[in-house]
Scaffold this active site. Structure first.
Site, PDB file in Angstrom:
ATOM      1  N   CYS A 175      -7.115   3.157   4.402  1.00 30.11           N
ATOM      2  CA  CYS A 175      -6.736   3.083   5.814  1.00 30.11           C
ATOM      3  C   CYS A 175      -6.686   4.481   6.442  1.00 30.11           C
ATOM      4  O   CYS A 175      -7.718   5.126   6.545  1.00 30.11           O
ATOM      5  CB  CYS A 175      -5.426   2.314   5.972  1.00 30.11           C
ATOM      6  SG  CYS A 175      -5.198   1.699   7.647  1.00 30.11           S
TER       7      CYS A 175
ATOM      8  N   HIS B  74      -6.419  -2.609   3.147  1.00 27.92           N
ATOM      9  CA  HIS B  74      -5.346  -2.279   2.194  1.00 27.92           C
ATOM     10  C   HIS B  74      -5.459  -3.135   0.934  1.00 27.92           C
ATOM     11  O   HIS B  74      -4.758  -4.144   0.810  1.00 27.92           O
ATOM     12  CB  HIS B  74      -3.976  -2.512   2.849  1.00 27.92           C
ATOM     13  CG  HIS B  74      -3.569  -1.453   3.813  1.00 27.92           C
ATOM     14  ND1 HIS B  74      -2.924  -0.299   3.416  1.00 27.92           N
ATOM     15  CD2 HIS B  74      -3.717  -1.365   5.152  1.00 27.92           C
ATOM     16  CE1 HIS B  74      -2.680   0.456   4.477  1.00 27.92           C
ATOM     17  NE2 HIS B  74      -3.154  -0.159   5.547  1.00 27.92           N
TER      18      HIS B  74
ATOM     19  N   GLU C 198      -4.281  -2.585  -1.931  1.00 26.88           N
ATOM     20  CA  GLU C 198      -3.026  -2.585  -2.704  1.00 26.88           C
ATOM     21  C   GLU C 198      -2.119  -3.750  -2.318  1.00 26.88           C
ATOM     22  O   GLU C 198      -1.339  -4.229  -3.127  1.00 26.88           O
ATOM     23  CB  GLU C 198      -2.293  -1.237  -2.559  1.00 26.88           C
ATOM     24  CG  GLU C 198      -1.493  -1.030  -1.281  1.00 26.88           C
ATOM     25  CD  GLU C 198      -2.335  -0.715  -0.047  1.00 26.88           C
ATOM     26  OE1 GLU C 198      -3.577  -0.709  -0.149  1.00 26.88           O
ATOM     27  OE2 GLU C 198      -1.737  -0.481   1.028  1.00 26.88           O
TER      28      GLU C 198
END
Ligand code: MN
Length: 242
Positions: A116, A217, A219
C-alpha cells in the site's frame, strides 16, 4: 541449524493518542503484518522511526526482508508537486525515515516487499510520482467498506513476473484501501498487476534482489487466503546469506 528469515517492518507512529501516557507518541504496526509473517514461517520485528542514518543501517543489519508497511499519504513535496485539496494525513518524519530505509536496504541488497503506502513510497523513492487522489482517474471502488480480509476487486497479474511466479495465477481478488496510486512509474520498475480501471496494483524491480510491491493488503487476507499467504511464504523461503 535452520533459522527463519527476519522480516523488518517499517514502523508507523501515532501522535499522543492512546492510553494513560497520552503525552507520549506510540510506534508500531498493525498486528496483521505480524500474524501473516509468523504464519508464513518468518520472524517479524518492528523498525521504529529514527533519524540517524548510521543507526538505520544498524537496524537493518540483522534483517533478511524489509517490509514497507501501509499508512498515511506521502507528502507530494517528495515528488515535486504542490498539495492537492484532496490530500489526507501526512507524517513527514515517516517519509524521511522510509526514504532512508529504502535507500540503505537497496545498498545492502535486502529483498523488499512494499504494501500500500509502502508501494507508493518505494515508487517515489526511485523517482516516480503518485495520484494524490485517485477519484478522478478510477471507475471502480478502491476504498472498501466491507471487512478488511474480504476481497473488493479483481486484479490482473502480468505473466511472466515475480508476482505470477509466486501466486501462480493470472488474476486475483484483492482487498483495497487506498485513495492514492502510482502515476508515473519509477524508472527500472515494471507493472505486474492492474485493476480493470487501469490502476497499478503491483510493481516489481527486475534484478538479483527481489523487490515486489502491492497496492492491496495481503497481510489482512493471509489467514484465510492461501494465495495471499504465498506472498509472505516466498519471502520467508528466500535463502539469504549476508
Ligand atoms: Mn485497489
Amino acid at each position: 541449524m535452520d533459522t527463519s528469515n527476519i522480516f523488518g517492518l517499517s514502523g508507523d507512529i501515532l501522535f499522543k493518542s492512546r492510553g494513560p501516557y497520552d503525552d507520549s507518541d506510540f510506534a508500531g504496526v498493525y498486528c496483521d503484518y505480524i500474524d501473516a509473517i509468523s504464519l508464513a514461517g518468518g520472524i517479524p520485528i518492528i523498525l521504529p522511526i529514527i533519524e540517524d542514518e548510521a543507526s538505520i543501517r544498524q537496524q537493518l543489519q540483522g534483517v533478511h526482508v524489509l517490509v514497507l508497511t501501509g499508512g498515511c499519504d506521502v507528502n507530494p513535496k517528495v515528488y515535486g508537486e504542490e498539495p492537492s485539496p484532496k490530500l489526507e494525513a501526512i507524517v513527514n518524519e515517516r517519509d524521511t525515515y522510509d526514504l532512508r530505509l529504502i535507500r540503505i536496504a537497496v545498498e545492502m541488497r535486502i529483498p523488499i516487499l512494499g504494501i500500500c503506502r509502502g508501494m507508493q513510497i518505494l515508487n517515489v523513492a526511485f523517482g516516480g510520482s503518485l495520484y494524490q487522489d485517485i477519484a478522478e482517474v478510477v471507475s471502480i471502488a478502491h476504498r472498501q467498506t466491507m471487512k478488511r480480509n474480504e476481497p473488493c476487486h479483481k486484479v490482473n497479474v502480468v505473466s511472466p513476473s515475480l508476482l505470477h511466479q509466486i501466486v501462480g495465477a493470472t488474476s486475483l481478488l484483492t482487498n483495497s484501501f487506498h485513495h492514492q496510486a502510482i502515476k508515473k512509474l519509477a524508472p527500472g520498475f515494471i507493472v505486474t498487476a492492474t485493476s480493470s480501471d487501469g490502476i497499478i496494483e503491483a510493481l516489481e524491480k527486475p534484478g538479483d534482489t527481489p523487490i515486489l510491491a502491492l497496492q492491496w493488503h495481503p497481510e489482512m487476507m493471509a489467514a484465510k487466503d492461501p494465495q495471499m499467504l504465498k506472498i509472505f511464504q516466498y519471502f520467508a523461503g528466500l535463502s539469504i546469506t549476508r
